[in-house]
Design an enzyme around this catalytic site. Structure first.
Site, PDB file in Angstrom:
ATOM      1  N   LYS A  58     123.397  64.756  50.050  1.00  0.00           N
ATOM      2  CA  LYS A  58     124.101  64.372  48.971  1.00  0.00           C
ATOM      3  C   LYS A  58     125.805  64.341  49.241  1.00  0.00           C
ATOM      4  O   LYS A  58     126.184  65.442  49.762  1.00  0.00           O
ATOM      5  CB  LYS A  58     124.111  65.411  47.701  1.00  0.00           C
ATOM      6  CG  LYS A  58     122.555  65.517  47.396  1.00  0.00           C
ATOM      7  CD  LYS A  58     122.290  66.630  46.219  1.00  0.00           C
ATOM      8  CE  LYS A  58     120.941  66.918  46.087  1.00  0.00           C
ATOM      9  NZ  LYS A  58     119.933  65.801  45.600  1.00  0.00           N
ATOM     10  N   HIS A 111     118.133  74.981  49.594  1.00  0.00           N
ATOM     11  CA  HIS A 111     119.200  74.292  49.124  1.00  0.00           C
ATOM     12  C   HIS A 111     120.386  75.088  48.209  1.00  0.00           C
ATOM     13  O   HIS A 111     121.446  74.603  48.450  1.00  0.00           O
ATOM     14  CB  HIS A 111     118.297  73.217  47.803  1.00  0.00           C
ATOM     15  CG  HIS A 111     117.265  72.721  48.222  1.00  0.00           C
ATOM     16  ND1 HIS A 111     117.117  72.062  49.278  1.00  0.00           N
ATOM     17  CD2 HIS A 111     116.163  72.259  47.514  1.00  0.00           C
ATOM     18  CE1 HIS A 111     115.964  71.306  49.472  1.00  0.00           C
ATOM     19  NE2 HIS A 111     115.403  71.322  48.324  1.00  0.00           N
ATOM     20  N   GLU A 128     116.783  72.021  36.418  1.00  0.00           N
ATOM     21  CA  GLU A 128     116.081  70.898  36.255  1.00  0.00           C
ATOM     22  C   GLU A 128     115.136  70.515  35.099  1.00  0.00           C
ATOM     23  O   GLU A 128     114.652  71.797  34.495  1.00  0.00           O
ATOM     24  CB  GLU A 128     114.909  70.840  37.422  1.00  0.00           C
ATOM     25  CG  GLU A 128     115.468  71.013  38.930  1.00  0.00           C
ATOM     26  CD  GLU A 128     114.514  70.678  39.889  1.00  0.00           C
ATOM     27  OE1 GLU A 128     114.265  69.689  40.423  1.00  0.00           O
ATOM     28  OE2 GLU A 128     113.808  71.852  40.333  1.00  0.00           O
ATOM     29  N   ASP A 146     110.942  77.731  47.088  1.00  0.00           N
ATOM     30  CA  ASP A 146     111.266  76.265  46.780  1.00  0.00           C
ATOM     31  C   ASP A 146     112.755  75.753  47.095  1.00  0.00           C
ATOM     32  O   ASP A 146     112.993  74.794  47.190  1.00  0.00           O
ATOM     33  CB  ASP A 146     110.672  75.718  45.525  1.00  0.00           C
ATOM     34  CG  ASP A 146     110.418  74.279  45.547  1.00  0.00           C
ATOM     35  OD1 ASP A 146     110.311  73.801  46.465  1.00  0.00           O
ATOM     36  OD2 ASP A 146     110.612  73.632  44.331  1.00  0.00           O
ATOM     37  N   LYS A 167     111.186  69.895  55.077  1.00  0.00           N
ATOM     38  CA  LYS A 167     111.004  71.258  54.357  1.00  0.00           C
ATOM     39  C   LYS A 167     109.430  71.340  53.917  1.00  0.00           C
ATOM     40  O   LYS A 167     108.672  70.115  53.770  1.00  0.00           O
ATOM     41  CB  LYS A 167     111.799  70.941  53.031  1.00  0.00           C
ATOM     42  CG  LYS A 167     111.956  72.390  52.338  1.00  0.00           C
ATOM     43  CD  LYS A 167     112.681  71.833  51.101  1.00  0.00           C
ATOM     44  CE  LYS A 167     112.137  72.782  49.996  1.00  0.00           C
ATOM     45  NZ  LYS A 167     111.770  72.337  48.743  1.00  0.00           N
ATOM     46  N   HIS A 172     117.548  68.280  52.099  1.00  0.00           N
ATOM     47  CA  HIS A 172     117.793  67.020  51.592  1.00  0.00           C
ATOM     48  C   HIS A 172     119.157  66.986  51.038  1.00  0.00           C
ATOM     49  O   HIS A 172     120.098  66.033  50.513  1.00  0.00           O
ATOM     50  CB  HIS A 172     117.016  66.271  50.885  1.00  0.00           C
ATOM     51  CG  HIS A 172     116.483  66.653  49.665  1.00  0.00           C
ATOM     52  ND1 HIS A 172     115.739  67.877  49.227  1.00  0.00           N
ATOM     53  CD2 HIS A 172     117.256  66.312  48.391  1.00  0.00           C
ATOM     54  CE1 HIS A 172     115.796  68.081  47.824  1.00  0.00           C
ATOM     55  NE2 HIS A 172     116.409  67.378  47.478  1.00  0.00           N
ATOM     56  N   LYS A 226     112.857  75.231  36.456  1.00  0.00           N
ATOM     57  CA  LYS A 226     111.995  73.868  36.201  1.00  0.00           C
ATOM     58  C   LYS A 226     111.829  73.986  34.582  1.00  0.00           C
ATOM     59  O   LYS A 226     111.992  75.196  33.981  1.00  0.00           O
ATOM     60  CB  LYS A 226     110.556  73.989  36.611  1.00  0.00           C
ATOM     61  CG  LYS A 226     110.389  74.137  38.218  1.00  0.00           C
ATOM     62  CD  LYS A 226     110.602  72.602  38.792  1.00  0.00           C
ATOM     63  CE  LYS A 226     110.602  72.555  40.306  1.00  0.00           C
ATOM     64  NZ  LYS A 226     111.005  71.574  41.017  1.00  0.00           N
ATOM     65  N   ASP A 250      95.304  60.601  64.362  1.00  0.00           N
ATOM     66  CA  ASP A 250      94.975  61.965  63.814  1.00  0.00           C
ATOM     67  C   ASP A 250      95.941  62.948  64.382  1.00  0.00           C
ATOM     68  O   ASP A 250      96.407  62.581  65.660  1.00  0.00           O
ATOM     69  CB  ASP A 250      93.807  62.456  64.336  1.00  0.00           C
ATOM     70  CG  ASP A 250      93.164  63.823  63.638  1.00  0.00           C
ATOM     71  OD1 ASP A 250      93.941  64.799  63.695  1.00  0.00           O
ATOM     72  OD2 ASP A 250      92.264  63.660  62.854  1.00  0.00           O
TER      73      ASP A 250
HETATM   74  C1  BG6 Z   1     112.735  70.108  46.642  1.00  0.00           C
HETATM   75  C2  BG6 Z   1     111.719  71.025  45.712  1.00  0.00           C
HETATM   76  O1  BG6 Z   1     113.133  70.363  47.725  1.00  0.00           O
HETATM   77  O2  BG6 Z   1     113.849  69.695  45.650  1.00  0.00           O
HETATM   78  C3  BG6 Z   1     111.506  70.289  44.329  1.00  0.00           C
HETATM   79  O3  BG6 Z   1     110.707  71.139  46.503  1.00  0.00           O
HETATM   80  C4  BG6 Z   1     112.915  69.786  43.698  1.00  0.00           C
HETATM   81  O4  BG6 Z   1     110.938  71.178  43.750  1.00  0.00           O
HETATM   82  C5  BG6 Z   1     113.820  69.204  44.355  1.00  0.00           C
HETATM   83  O5  BG6 Z   1     112.675  69.430  42.383  1.00  0.00           O
HETATM   84  C6  BG6 Z   1     115.325  69.068  43.642  1.00  0.00           C
HETATM   85  O6  BG6 Z   1     116.053  68.153  44.593  1.00  0.00           O
HETATM   86  P1  BG6 Z   1     117.044  67.114  43.709  1.00  0.00           P
HETATM   87  O7  BG6 Z   1     117.538  66.249  44.856  1.00  0.00           O
HETATM   88  O8  BG6 Z   1     116.244  66.355  42.808  1.00  0.00           O
HETATM   89  O9  BG6 Z   1     117.896  68.044  42.974  1.00  0.00           O
END
Ligand code: BG6
Length: 491
Positions: free
Chosen positions: A176, A234, A210, A229, A142, A172, A330, A78
């Site tokens: 890249k 990012h 996206e 988000d 994140k 993340h 999105k 836990d």
């Molecule tokens: C994430 C978001 O951190 O990044 C998502 O929570 C998003 O909503 C994603 O889709 C986008 O990452 P990538 O690498 O697919 O462009």
């Protein structure tokens, strides 16, 4: 390596496949071992089995993951109970006795509400203590906070246990290749940097479009929205890499200091310089998509934005007066993450007596994904007696120069953490500067609910208001297209 959240999606989809790739590249030491911690009852065998399915390709290919799987152990635990951490301590001590190394990397692949409590527990159990020979590091996923105050509070909480150099906050996007390449493009070439300022650059557009909707993440997304988000993390990482001053070295703190300064220089964002959108029903890539408000776990009257467009100013000598337009959303018409740097127009005078009435702009486009590459557009004389000018393009595509490497985007991040290089991770002040820059807008939006949602159709390029935001300045968004060559009619 200890993975909290061993049974989760992140472990299965990204962490373990990335580790398999590192094994194949022979980047992991022989005494490497993994302890996976999660609250479900399961045996090590069951855990390995579940992961084998996720790493089919790697496992099928020369059994590379067998090496990893035999070093993986599961522990039910836990995340908030002392007892789990004392058992974990014993396992780590056994491991150390067996293999000699006491180094440990704790990966918090868990919901953000557990970040603080797990770090507290690591501290209480003495597991975060380092010595001259032994390091202890923590990777935090994140989202790091949901606004300025919560990010600051989380930093304060974890800094009671860990020193800054033990903390690896992941974004993340920095995993890249194309994002890492921004610094190489700028600082390993002589031709760009002299032009990289307000004297030569008209404006910059940063786009992360996206096609996916919220993909069953309604509960999370309702609390988050597109601004939280994507923007302070990012998009601001792209902004910082593009706009930062040259660091004096590639030392982690030298780079991160310059990125932080750039984010600190973002002018407070006025509501008039921001547009929010939410998608309604439509068709994306030939598939019908329902309204965001009809997704599972989304309120029927939801005021959560699935699209945001912003105009930003950077208050420093390099960028004063150069607008940065950012947009992300999105359920848009195409998936493409790009940075477009548009240079100032050449003076017209020379072409006054020719049929040329508008010179095309020079645009340097950095294609982050999915069609990784870079292009420069410029003017050329169309062959013939008259002076006629056409826009043409030079293009560099990664796939034309470099063999593809199997990657899920986490390999470099994991490797860097293991060798103690924090350059691609977020420092405390970077995260806080980013939240600080959007806090005024978060406050303004939470005070006034939008009255026009849904205001764009799934499969479109976003709300009309976003077009007006940039048209106000006599400019236009560049079209969002997934495939660059198709866009330009090339081979
Ligand atoms: C994430 C978001 O951190 O990044 C998502 O929570 C998003 O909503 C994603 O889709 C986008 O990452 P990538 O690498 O697919 O462009």
């Amino acid at each position: 390596m200890v993975i909290f959240g061993a049974g989760g999606d992140l472990t299965r989809r990204l962490i373990v496949p990335a580790l398999c790739h590192l094994v194949r590249a022979k980047e992991l030491p022989d005494d490497f071992a993994i302890i996976g911690v999660d609250h479900n009852d399961r045996t090590t065998e069951q855990w390995r089995q579940a992961l084998t399915e996720a790493t089919q390709d790697e496992a099928a290919d020369d059994q590379v993951c067998a090496w990893l799987f035999e070093r993986m152990h599961y522990m039910r635990g836990d995340f908030t109970e002392d007892e789990s951490f004392s058992r974990l301590g014993k396992l780590l001590a056994d491991q150390q006795a067996k293999q000699g190394s006491g180094n440990a990397l704790f990966y918090l692949a868990v919901g953000d509400r557990f970040f603080g409590p797990i770090v507290d527990q690591l501290g209480r159990a003495g597991l975060a203590r380092q010595s001259e020979k032994v390091w202890r590091r923590v990777i935090i996923e994140k989202p790091f906070g949901h606004d300025f105050a919560s990010a600051k509070a989380l930093n304060a909480q974890i800094r009671k246990v860990l020193s800054e150099d033990q903390i690896y906050r992941i974004d993340h996007f920095l995993g890249k290749e194309t994002v890492q390449n921004i610094l190489v493009l700028r600082f390993a070439n002589g031709i760009f940097e002299p032009l990289w300022n307000r004297d030569h650059i008209d404006h910059v557009q940063i786009t992360a479009a996206e096609t996916v909707g919220v993909e069953g993440r309604g509960r999370f997304y309702e609390q988050t929205g597109a601004l939280r988000d994507m923007v302070p993390n990012h998009l601001f990482q792209l902004l910082a890499m593009l706009g930062m001053e040259p660091p004096i070295s590639f030392d982690a703190d030298a780079v991160r200091a310059k990125k932080t300064e750039l984010l600190q220089a973002i002018h407070p964002i006025a509501s008039a310089d921001a547009v929010r959108g939410q998608y309604g029903a439509g068709t994306v890539l030939g598939k019908k998509v329902r309204d965001y408000r009809r997704e599972p776990n989304v309120a029927p009257e939801s005021a959560t934005e699935t699209y945001v467009a912003l105009k930003l100013g950077i208050d420093n000598w390099r960028w004063a007066g150069v607008p940065f337009y950012l947009r992300t959303g999105k359920a848009l018409s195409a998936r493409a993450t790009e940075i477009a740097v548009q240079f100032r127009q050449a003076p017209y005078s020379l072409f006054r007596d020719t049929p040329v009435d508008k010179l095309p702009a020079n645009i340097l486009t950095l294609r982050i994904q999915p069609d990784e590459g870079l292009s420069v557009s410029f003017s050329a004389k169309r062959p013939g007696e008259e002076i006629e000018i056409d826009g043409v393009e030079m293009d560099f595509a990664y796939r034309d120069y470099f063999a593809p490497i199997a990657s899920v985007g986490y390999e470099t991040l994991l490797y860097d953490c293991l060798i103690g290089d924090a350059t691609l991770f977020q420092r405390d002040d970077t995260v806080e500067a980013a939240w600080c820059a959007v806090q005024g807008l978060l406050d303004a939006w939470s005070r006034s609910a939008p009255d026009d949602f849904p205001n764009y159709s799934a499969g479109s390029s976003g709300p009309d208001a976003a077009d007006r935001l940039i048209a106000r300045d006599g400019r236009a968004w560049l079209p969002v297209k997934a495939n660059h060559r198709r866009r330009n009619g090339g081979a």
